[in-house]
Design a protein around this motif. Structure first.
Motif, PDB file in Angstrom:
ATOM      1  N   MET A   1       0.832  -1.199   0.000  1.00  0.00           N
ATOM      2  CA  MET A   1       0.000   0.000   0.000  1.00  0.00           C
ATOM      3  C   MET A   1       0.876   1.262   0.000  1.00  0.00           C
ATOM      4  O   MET A   1       0.581   2.210  -0.719  1.00  0.00           O
ATOM      5  CB  MET A   1      -0.919  -0.011   1.226  1.00  0.00           C
ATOM      6  N   GLN A   2       1.938   1.264   0.800  1.00  0.00           N
ATOM      7  CA  GLN A   2       2.821   2.427   0.859  1.00  0.00           C
ATOM      8  C   GLN A   2       3.413   2.725  -0.517  1.00  0.00           C
ATOM      9  O   GLN A   2       3.451   3.874  -0.940  1.00  0.00           O
ATOM     10  CB  GLN A   2       3.949   2.189   1.868  1.00  0.00           C
ATOM     11  N   GLU A   3       3.811   1.676  -1.233  1.00  0.00           N
ATOM     12  CA  GLU A   3       4.404   1.854  -2.564  1.00  0.00           C
ATOM     13  C   GLU A   3       3.386   2.450  -3.534  1.00  0.00           C
ATOM     14  O   GLU A   3       3.711   3.351  -4.314  1.00  0.00           O
ATOM     15  CB  GLU A   3       4.925   0.512  -3.093  1.00  0.00           C
ATOM     16  N   GLU A   4       2.168   1.971  -3.472  1.00  0.00           N
ATOM     17  CA  GLU A   4       1.111   2.481  -4.356  1.00  0.00           C
ATOM     18  C   GLU A   4       0.857   3.969  -4.102  1.00  0.00           C
ATOM     19  O   GLU A   4       0.758   4.761  -5.037  1.00  0.00           O
ATOM     20  CB  GLU A   4      -0.172   1.673  -4.123  1.00  0.00           C
TER      21      GLU A   4
ATOM     22  N   TYR B   1       2.943   6.078  -2.693  1.00  0.00           N
ATOM     23  CA  TYR B   1       4.145   6.814  -3.079  1.00  0.00           C
ATOM     24  C   TYR B   1       4.191   7.022  -4.596  1.00  0.00           C
ATOM     25  O   TYR B   1       4.530   8.115  -5.066  1.00  0.00           O
ATOM     26  CB  TYR B   1       5.402   6.071  -2.606  1.00  0.00           C
ATOM     27  N   GLN B   2       3.857   6.009  -5.367  1.00  0.00           N
ATOM     28  CA  GLN B   2       3.880   6.127  -6.823  1.00  0.00           C
ATOM     29  C   GLN B   2       2.852   7.157  -7.310  1.00  0.00           C
ATOM     30  O   GLN B   2       3.102   7.895  -8.264  1.00  0.00           O
ATOM     31  CB  GLN B   2       3.644   4.767  -7.492  1.00  0.00           C
ATOM     32  N   THR B   3       1.709   7.204  -6.654  1.00  0.00           N
ATOM     33  CA  THR B   3       0.686   8.198  -7.014  1.00  0.00           C
ATOM     34  C   THR B   3       1.199   9.604  -6.723  1.00  0.00           C
ATOM     35  O   THR B   3       1.046  10.516  -7.548  1.00  0.00           O
ATOM     36  CB  THR B   3      -0.629   7.930  -6.249  1.00  0.00           C
ATOM     37  N   ILE B   4       1.825   9.785  -5.560  1.00  0.00           N
ATOM     38  CA  ILE B   4       2.388  11.095  -5.214  1.00  0.00           C
ATOM     39  C   ILE B   4       3.490  11.459  -6.206  1.00  0.00           C
ATOM     40  O   ILE B   4       3.568  12.602  -6.668  1.00  0.00           O
ATOM     41  CB  ILE B   4       2.924  11.094  -3.765  1.00  0.00           C
ATOM     42  N   LYS B   5       4.304  10.499  -6.554  1.00  0.00           N
ATOM     43  CA  LYS B   5       5.393  10.729  -7.515  1.00  0.00           C
ATOM     44  C   LYS B   5       4.830  11.179  -8.868  1.00  0.00           C
ATOM     45  O   LYS B   5       5.349  12.099  -9.503  1.00  0.00           O
ATOM     46  CB  LYS B   5       6.212   9.448  -7.666  1.00  0.00           C
ATOM     47  N   SER B   6       3.751  10.549  -9.296  1.00  0.00           N
ATOM     48  CA  SER B   6       3.104  10.919 -10.556  1.00  0.00           C
ATOM     49  C   SER B   6       2.548  12.342 -10.486  1.00  0.00           C
ATOM     50  O   SER B   6       2.697  13.133 -11.423  1.00  0.00           O
ATOM     51  CB  SER B   6       1.993   9.922 -10.865  1.00  0.00           C
ATOM     52  N   MET B   7       1.908  12.674  -9.360  1.00  0.00           N
ATOM     53  CA  MET B   7       1.371  14.025  -9.182  1.00  0.00           C
ATOM     54  C   MET B   7       2.510  15.039  -9.142  1.00  0.00           C
ATOM     55  O   MET B   7       2.383  16.150  -9.671  1.00  0.00           O
ATOM     56  CB  MET B   7       0.526  14.109  -7.905  1.00  0.00           C
ATOM     57  N   LYS B   8       3.624  14.658  -8.548  1.00  0.00           N
ATOM     58  CA  LYS B   8       4.791  15.540  -8.480  1.00  0.00           C
ATOM     59  C   LYS B   8       5.272  15.892  -9.893  1.00  0.00           C
ATOM     60  O   LYS B   8       5.532  17.058 -10.196  1.00  0.00           O
ATOM     61  CB  LYS B   8       5.907  14.860  -7.690  1.00  0.00           C
ATOM     62  N   GLU B   9       5.366  14.896 -10.743  1.00  0.00           N
ATOM     63  CA  GLU B   9       5.815  15.125 -12.117  1.00  0.00           C
ATOM     64  C   GLU B   9       4.845  16.033 -12.867  1.00  0.00           C
ATOM     65  O   GLU B   9       5.252  16.866 -13.677  1.00  0.00           O
ATOM     66  CB  GLU B   9       5.980  13.797 -12.851  1.00  0.00           C
ATOM     67  N   LYS B  10       3.555  15.864 -12.582  1.00  0.00           N
ATOM     68  CA  LYS B  10       2.523  16.644 -13.276  1.00  0.00           C
ATOM     69  C   LYS B  10       2.434  18.086 -12.796  1.00  0.00           C
ATOM     70  O   LYS B  10       2.284  19.001 -13.597  1.00  0.00           O
ATOM     71  CB  LYS B  10       1.149  16.003 -13.023  1.00  0.00           C
TER      72      LYS B  10
ATOM     73  N   LYS C   1       9.675   8.682   0.541  1.00  0.00           N
ATOM     74  CA  LYS C   1       8.942   7.421   0.585  1.00  0.00           C
ATOM     75  C   LYS C   1       8.785   6.899   2.016  1.00  0.00           C
ATOM     76  O   LYS C   1       7.736   6.368   2.379  1.00  0.00           O
ATOM     77  CB  LYS C   1       9.660   6.382  -0.275  1.00  0.00           C
ATOM     78  N   SER C   2       9.805   7.104   2.822  1.00  0.00           N
ATOM     79  CA  SER C   2       9.761   6.607   4.204  1.00  0.00           C
ATOM     80  C   SER C   2       8.693   7.308   5.048  1.00  0.00           C
ATOM     81  O   SER C   2       8.278   6.791   6.075  1.00  0.00           O
ATOM     82  CB  SER C   2      11.127   6.773   4.864  1.00  0.00           C
ATOM     83  N   SER C   3       8.250   8.480   4.603  1.00  0.00           N
ATOM     84  CA  SER C   3       7.235   9.234   5.354  1.00  0.00           C
ATOM     85  C   SER C   3       5.816   8.992   4.853  1.00  0.00           C
ATOM     86  O   SER C   3       4.868   9.531   5.413  1.00  0.00           O
ATOM     87  CB  SER C   3       7.534  10.727   5.288  1.00  0.00           C
ATOM     88  N   VAL C   4       5.685   8.227   3.788  1.00  0.00           N
ATOM     89  CA  VAL C   4       4.359   7.956   3.225  1.00  0.00           C
ATOM     90  C   VAL C   4       3.650   6.934   4.098  1.00  0.00           C
ATOM     91  O   VAL C   4       4.190   5.871   4.383  1.00  0.00           O
ATOM     92  CB  VAL C   4       4.470   7.451   1.769  1.00  0.00           C
ATOM     93  N   ILE C   5       2.443   7.285   4.532  1.00  0.00           N
ATOM     94  CA  ILE C   5       1.644   6.356   5.329  1.00  0.00           C
ATOM     95  C   ILE C   5       0.403   5.975   4.526  1.00  0.00           C
ATOM     96  O   ILE C   5      -0.110   6.769   3.737  1.00  0.00           O
ATOM     97  CB  ILE C   5       1.264   6.967   6.697  1.00  0.00           C
ATOM     98  N   PRO C   6      -0.059   4.744   4.698  1.00  0.00           N
ATOM     99  CA  PRO C   6      -1.200   4.262   3.908  1.00  0.00           C
ATOM    100  C   PRO C   6      -2.448   5.131   4.007  1.00  0.00           C
ATOM    101  O   PRO C   6      -3.206   5.236   3.051  1.00  0.00           O
ATOM    102  CB  PRO C   6      -1.463   2.856   4.469  1.00  0.00           C
TER     103      PRO C   6
END
Length: 100
Positions: A1-4, A6-15, A67-72
């Motif tokens: 869940m954390q990875e999912e 994080y990947q969503t936040i990463k995508s929003m960051k790029e956008k 990533k280490s600070s991302v909580i589900p």
């Protein structure tokens, strides 16, 4: 869940982060210009800009979350954050003057 999440936040960051950075830079310049005046007048508009700049700081901080600070539990807030990003960027585009 954390990875999912994080990947969503990463995508929003790029956008969204490049446009948010640009807005932040422009607002910071206006505030600095105002503050560099010998006797800067009190201005409600400048205060609003500072509040808006602080909000942008927080939003950009969210996009730069390690990533280490991302909580589900952030998963439930992602749609709300993205809506905020879109609203701010849409307003910013509406305020920009068009080509002459």
């Amino acid at each position: 869940m954390q990875e999912e999440v994080y990947q969503t936040i990463k995508s929003m960051k790029e956008k969204y982060l490049p446009d948010l950075n640009d807005m932040h830079r422009k607002i910071s310049e206006v505030c600095q210009q105002h503050d560099s005046l010998p006797h800067p007048p009190k201005s409600e508009q400048i205060e609003r800009l500072r509040i808006f700049k602080n909000m942008l700081d927080k939003m950009m901080g969210f996009l730069n979350l390690p990533k280490s600070s991302v909580i589900p539990s952030l998963k439930d807030k992602l749609a709300s954050y993205e809506e905020q990003f879109l609203n701010i960027l849409t307003l910013n585009r509406a305020w920009k003057p068009g080509p002459p």
